[in-house]
Design a protein around this motif. Structure first.
Motif, PDB file in Angstrom:
ATOM      1  N   ASP A 243       0.814  -1.220   0.000  1.00 26.04           N
ATOM      2  CA  ASP A 243       0.000   0.000   0.000  1.00 26.04           C
ATOM      3  C   ASP A 243       0.843   1.264   0.000  1.00 26.04           C
ATOM      4  N   ASN A 283      -3.327  -4.045  -1.511  1.00 24.51           N
ATOM      5  CA  ASN A 283      -4.560  -3.972  -2.295  1.00 24.51           C
ATOM      6  C   ASN A 283      -4.737  -2.628  -2.988  1.00 24.51           C
ATOM      7  N   ASN A 290      -8.100  -2.962  -5.313  1.00 21.98           N
ATOM      8  CA  ASN A 290      -8.496  -4.369  -5.102  1.00 21.98           C
ATOM      9  C   ASN A 290      -8.546  -5.197  -6.379  1.00 21.98           C
ATOM     10  N   ASN A 348      -3.516 -10.478  -2.170  1.00 20.38           N
ATOM     11  CA  ASN A 348      -4.740 -10.058  -2.866  1.00 20.38           C
ATOM     12  C   ASN A 348      -5.481 -11.253  -3.468  1.00 20.38           C
ATOM     13  N   ASN A 351      -8.149 -11.605  -1.086  1.00 13.90           N
ATOM     14  CA  ASN A 351      -8.856 -10.352  -0.835  1.00 13.90           C
ATOM     15  C   ASN A 351     -10.333 -10.477  -1.208  1.00 13.90           C
ATOM     16  N   ASN A 354     -11.536  -8.391  -4.038  1.00 14.97           N
ATOM     17  CA  ASN A 354     -10.998  -8.638  -5.379  1.00 14.97           C
ATOM     18  C   ASN A 354     -12.041  -9.400  -6.193  1.00 14.97           C
ATOM     19  N   THR A 397     -11.181  -9.330   5.658  1.00 17.85           N
ATOM     20  CA  THR A 397     -10.914  -9.018   4.258  1.00 17.85           C
ATOM     21  C   THR A 397     -10.154 -10.127   3.533  1.00 17.85           C
ATOM     22  N   HIS A 424      -1.882  -3.748   6.367  1.00 18.30           N
ATOM     23  CA  HIS A 424      -3.257  -3.582   5.885  1.00 18.30           C
ATOM     24  C   HIS A 424      -4.215  -3.002   6.907  1.00 18.30           C
TER      25      HIS A 424
END
Length: 539
Positions: A243, A283, A290, A348, A351, A354, A397, A424
């Motif tokens: 990130d 993400n 995402n 991810n 995720n 996603n 998540t 995250h």
């Protein structure tokens, strides 16, 4: 009538998908409910989750019919923007930018998924919308190698043994457009940036070093790196756990994300010369947020634009094999020491935001299968492994089936995986893994979740340094302690003198003799009994 149908159905759909960016008010539920239940009393329609589930299902059904009717995607997007503005879901600027950001991805996925409208809505709004097939929560397994070695106690290192130290930076979220003096109370998901206006109340003005409503400016990140440059003798290598870009999810392009990736990597490298630096992908690295298609998605929708550039700018710290898997799907392994392997996971692929995983969520990119192979190889060689990543397994998540398989892997290789380092959540916390496979409460591993560099959410800016058993024959590579450093953004703005200070060390703050999984499990038990200690941790 056709335009009105397009407006209501597609707006509901796109706003569902971008629900992590925008907040949907109850008044919109009521207005959309009147479209679905025109002859019903809205109160009888059970406002709340049930109405929104019905709204979403109705919208997706209409969308599928629009595909059959070859309705123009541009017309769909235009109608959604107008509807977003009409119902004041966000201001005109956000409405006009968020819809184009997500349009292509959403329409592609919904054209290729086999799910029913109700099942699709369950992915966005939760299981209350559907009890039937849910691809994000379907159990799947991978073969776990048999013959798990006996678990042996981890010995404490002898006094005076070498120690290695690791710096972890996470969730930097650099905002290129941060502007001091602009309002911090803008009514948008992220403030302190154009087109926000200058604050009329001095208390609402963005400070020169940042604000808790906003992502940090370049000035503050450079100050952090200058501080780390002066204290570089306090750590040996670096984990950057994802990130890098800001939270302006409604207005990001691929070029924007590449600019942040290149600039942040360059800044970290410039101020930490000679350090080994290992990144994982968050993400927010993609555009839209995402959006991480598995490798079987090719062409213009693939994620190769991000992975290829990541391999290019991180390549000096990676081997050819690591670059190959990074380009393939965003994960890699590399040796930081002859007896210590670092595995960077593409989290991810678990995720829940996603949406590409609606097409297929079973071990995307064969990453967990690859992880098993990597760990088995290290087990045979007597090596230890650090796992770095962004989204912590076991959290909301991260999809439950993926987390479950990952947990099985950690249990199987608990004597090999000696540390997990993630981000995250923007919080300074930890997660203990237990031996569920044995039907016991035996703690087997710990995941360390680093504080974030961004202050968004009212946090102090922070980073962490870990002490681990060092480089010598017989080293356990166990984590011995960790120290968290913070910047008080309020004080920095008042004095114009930012100070990065030690907030606490784990051993001192919690009176821990070691940081083994059992020690963290015992600390949780102590939190339950001693509220004052829990409050100290919570604050």
């Amino acid at each position: 009538m056709k335009d009105r149908l397009i407006t209501t159905s597609l707006t509901a759909l796109i706003l569902c998908v971008s629900s992590g960016v925008l907040s949907l008010p109850l008044t919109l539920n009521q207005k959309l409910a009147s479209e679905i239940y025109p002859s019903s009393n809205i109160q009888d329609a059970a406002l709340g989750t049930s109405v929104f589930c019905d709204t979403c299902e109705w919208a997706v059904d209409k969308l599928q019919k629009m595909f059959e009717s070859n309705v123009s995607e541009d017309l769909i997007a235009k109608a959604i923007i107008e509807f977003c503005e009409l119902f004041k879901i966000e201001d005109e600027y956000i409405c006009s930018t968020i819809v184009p950001e997500f349009k292509d991805e959403v329409l592609y996925i919904f054209a290729h998924t086999f799910l029913s409208p109700r099942e699709i809505c369950a992915q966005v709004l939760g299981s209350d919308c559907a009890d039937s097939y849910d691809p994000f929560n379907q159990t799947w397994n991978l073969p776990i190698p048999p013959n798990k070695p006996p678990v042996k106690p981890v010995p404490s290192p002898q006094s005076g043994s070498p120690v290695n130290r690791i710096l972890q930076l996470s969730d930097i979220h650099w905002d290129i457009q941060y502007t001091p003096g602009l309002t911090t109370e803008c009514g948008e998901p992220l403030c302190c940036r154009p087109p926000n206006k200058k604050a009329t109340n001095p208390e609402d003005a963005a400070g020169i070093w940042g604000d808790s409503h906003c992502d940090p400016p370049y000035k503050t990140i450079v100050n952090l790196m200058e501080h780390l440059n002066k204290t570089a003798d306090q750590f040996d290598w670096v984990y950057v756990t994802g990130d890098l870009p800001a939270h302006n999810d409604w207005s990001q392009t691929r070029d924007d994300q590449i600019e942040v990736l290149v600039n942040m990597t360059t800044v970290i490298k410039t101020y930490l010369p000679g350090k080994q630096i290992y990144f994982s992908i968050g993400n927010h690295e993609s555009a839209p947020v995402n959006s991480f298609p598995p490798p079987f998605i090719t062409g213009k929708e693939s994620i190769s634009w991000l992975l290829n550039k990541s391999a290019e700018v991180w390549g000096e710290w990676l081997t050819d094999d690591a670059i190959k898997t990074l380009k393939k799907a965003g994960y890699y392994s590399v040796y930081v020491k002859p007896d210590l392997k670092v595995i960077s996971l593409q989290t991810n692929f678990c995720n829940s935001g996603n949406w590409w995983l609606l097409i297929n969520s079973t071990d995307p990119g064969d990453m967990l299968k690859w992880l098993i192979d990597e760990l088995l190889e290290s087990e045979k060689k007597g090596e230890k492994v650090h796992i770095i990543g962004h989204i912590p397994p076991g959290t909301q998540t991260c999809m439950e089936p993926w987390s479950t398989v990952y947990h099985h892997i950690i249990w199987r290789f608990e004597s090999t995986v000696i540390g997990q380092f993630l981000g995250h959540v923007h919080e300074d916390t930890f997660s203990v893994f237990f031996a569920d496979e044995e039907n016991t409460t035996r703690p087997i591993n710990v995941a360390y979740l680093s504080p974030s560099v961004t202050p968004v959410g009212g946090m102090n800016l922070g980073y962490r340094i870990y002490d681990i058993d060092g480089t010598y024959k017989g080293s356990t590579r166990a984590t011995l302690d960790h120290s968290t450093y913070i910047l008080n953004i309020t004080d920095a703005n008042l004095t114009n003198k930012p100070k990065w200070t030690l907030e606490y060390s784990a051993k001192d703050a919690y009176n821990m003799t070691s940081l083994l999984p059992v020690d963290w499990a015992n600390l949780i038990e102590t939190f339950i009994k001693e509220d004052s200690l829990f409050q100290k941790y919570y604050q």
